[in-house]
Design an enzyme around this catalytic site. Structure first.
Site, PDB file in Angstrom:
ATOM      1  N   ASP A 108      16.369 -49.229 -17.179  1.00 32.35           N
ATOM      2  CA  ASP A 108      16.531 -48.315 -18.311  1.00 32.35           C
ATOM      3  C   ASP A 108      16.391 -49.043 -19.643  1.00 32.35           C
ATOM      4  O   ASP A 108      15.951 -48.466 -20.630  1.00 32.35           O
ATOM      5  CB  ASP A 108      17.869 -47.563 -18.234  1.00 32.35           C
ATOM      6  CG  ASP A 108      17.761 -46.185 -18.867  1.00 32.35           C
ATOM      7  OD1 ASP A 108      16.753 -45.492 -18.592  1.00 32.35           O
ATOM      8  OD2 ASP A 108      18.641 -45.788 -19.641  1.00 32.35           O
TER       9      ASP A 108
ATOM     10  N   GLU B  53      21.466 -49.033 -29.423  1.00 34.11           N
ATOM     11  CA  GLU B  53      21.380 -48.868 -27.969  1.00 34.11           C
ATOM     12  C   GLU B  53      20.730 -50.086 -27.308  1.00 34.11           C
ATOM     13  O   GLU B  53      21.176 -50.546 -26.255  1.00 34.11           O
ATOM     14  CB  GLU B  53      20.596 -47.597 -27.634  1.00 34.11           C
ATOM     15  CG  GLU B  53      20.650 -47.253 -26.165  1.00 34.11           C
ATOM     16  CD  GLU B  53      20.415 -45.774 -25.930  1.00 34.11           C
ATOM     17  OE1 GLU B  53      21.152 -44.954 -26.518  1.00 34.11           O
ATOM     18  OE2 GLU B  53      19.485 -45.441 -25.189  1.00 34.11           O
TER      19      GLU B  53
ATOM     20  N   GLU C 203      16.677 -36.412 -23.458  1.00 33.27           N
ATOM     21  CA  GLU C 203      18.047 -36.759 -23.862  1.00 33.27           C
ATOM     22  C   GLU C 203      19.074 -35.944 -23.075  1.00 33.27           C
ATOM     23  O   GLU C 203      20.123 -36.448 -22.675  1.00 33.27           O
ATOM     24  CB  GLU C 203      18.237 -36.511 -25.368  1.00 33.27           C
ATOM     25  CG  GLU C 203      17.348 -37.381 -26.258  1.00 33.27           C
ATOM     26  CD  GLU C 203      17.798 -38.826 -26.352  1.00 33.27           C
ATOM     27  OE1 GLU C 203      18.053 -39.447 -25.297  1.00 33.27           O
ATOM     28  OE2 GLU C 203      17.871 -39.348 -27.486  1.00 33.27           O
TER      29      GLU C 203
ATOM     30  N   GLU D 157      12.554 -37.875 -14.226  1.00 31.17           N
ATOM     31  CA  GLU D 157      13.966 -38.297 -14.210  1.00 31.17           C
ATOM     32  C   GLU D 157      14.461 -38.432 -12.764  1.00 31.17           C
ATOM     33  O   GLU D 157      15.179 -39.381 -12.444  1.00 31.17           O
ATOM     34  CB  GLU D 157      14.840 -37.315 -14.997  1.00 31.17           C
ATOM     35  CG  GLU D 157      14.598 -37.332 -16.506  1.00 31.17           C
ATOM     36  CD  GLU D 157      15.118 -38.589 -17.200  1.00 31.17           C
ATOM     37  OE1 GLU D 157      15.935 -39.317 -16.614  1.00 31.17           O
ATOM     38  OE2 GLU D 157      14.690 -38.842 -18.340  1.00 31.17           O
TER      39      GLU D 157
HETATM   40  C1  HMH Z   1      15.123 -42.580 -17.853  1.00 28.91           C
HETATM   41  C2  HMH Z   1      15.878 -42.195 -19.067  1.00 28.91           C
HETATM   42  N1  HMH Z   1      15.874 -40.916 -19.450  1.00 28.91           N
HETATM   43  C3  HMH Z   1      16.535 -40.526 -20.556  1.00 28.91           C
HETATM   44  C4  HMH Z   1      17.227 -41.436 -21.320  1.00 28.91           C
HETATM   45  C5  HMH Z   1      17.996 -40.952 -22.519  1.00 28.91           C
HETATM   46  O1  HMH Z   1      17.751 -41.636 -23.642  1.00 28.91           O
HETATM   47  C6  HMH Z   1      17.199 -42.786 -20.893  1.00 28.91           C
HETATM   48  N2  HMH Z   1      17.864 -43.743 -21.579  1.00 28.91           N
HETATM   49  N3  HMH Z   1      16.528 -43.123 -19.777  1.00 28.91           N
END
Ligand code: HMH
Length: 229
Positions: free
Chosen positions: A56, A96, A148, A218
């Site tokens: 991520d 972040e 988001e 996702e």
């Molecule tokens: C895969 C993924 N989807 C959404 C977000 C949301 O910012 C993230 N950080 N990572």
């Protein structure tokens, strides 16, 4: 059931709520994936969690360019009352990324040895294609909102009442599950609904297709994290 996000202080029922209802099963698969459920019930495999974390981090690095492209489209739009919300979203990625680097360190992951896995690369390609100027603001901001929102809903579930989320994962869950992040997602949703209400039918269709694609990506991302596919 009332439209998602409806009710006091929420979002009026609009196009996006209708899509969440129409694609309910897929939305649930994206936001109640076994990986997320395992965080909430405390049975999460920590090596899967570390894999998710490092993948991520790479995702968010790619996400910066996408969000910047939404901001640029927003600024070119006549009605740019949305600018501050989107700018806030772009700006928060700076913190972040620092958070990710810190967290990755804390979990003892060596970022130099991490490269994006297939589902992540697929998501990168999708994000890149959506930075193109041909993609309208309405489509781009709707895509931004659902990306988001999947995280907000997923991690929000992990901090809801009755959770057994391990304390060391609470910081992660709060990042996306907090009330503040939820409000930000609702602001994006109102922007998306307003844009979609004024968009031509073909743009609305493209936005719905993008909405579905994000849910699929996702799901793929959670799958990759839990099983390294
Ligand atoms: C895969 C993924 N989807 C959404 C977000 C949301 O910012 C993230 N950080 N990572």
């Amino acid at each position: 059931m009332a439209a998602m996000g409806g009710g006091a202080g929420g979002v009026e029922a609009g196009t996006t709520a209708a899509w969440m209802e129409r694609h309910r099963q897929m939305y649930e698969r994206a936001t109640r994936h076994p990986f997320i459920v395992s965080i909430r019930d405390g049975t999460v495999d920590l090596s899967a969690f570390k894999r998710w974390l490092s993948q991520d981090y790479l995702f968010v690095r790619e996400f910066v360019a996408f969000t910047a492209s939404v901001l640029l489209k927003c600024c070119k739009h006549e009605d740019n009352s949305d600018m501050e919300i989107i700018l806030g979203g772009v700006a928060s990625l700076s913190d972040e990324l620092s958070w990710f680097k810190n967290e990755v360190d804390r979990w003892g992951v060596d970022l130099a040895s991490v490269s994006p896995l297939n589902s992540n690369l697929e998501y990168h390609r999708f994000l890149r294609s959506f930075t193109e100027p041909e993609i309208s603001y309405a489509v781009a901001v709707t895509t931004f909102w659902i990306i988001e929102t999947v995280y907000q809903d997923s991690f929000g579930f992990c901090i809801e009442e009755g959770n057994k989320t391990p304390p060391e994962l609470m910081g992660t869950c709060q990042r996306w599950g907090s009330a503040g992040f939820k409000q930000y997602c609702q602001s994006l949703q109102r922007i998306a609904d307003r844009c979609l209400a004024n968009a031509p039918a073909d743009a609305v269709k493209s936005a719905e297709e993008a909405f579905i694609q994000v849910l699929e990506l996702e799901i793929g991302f959670w799958e990759m994290s839990s099983s390294q596919s």
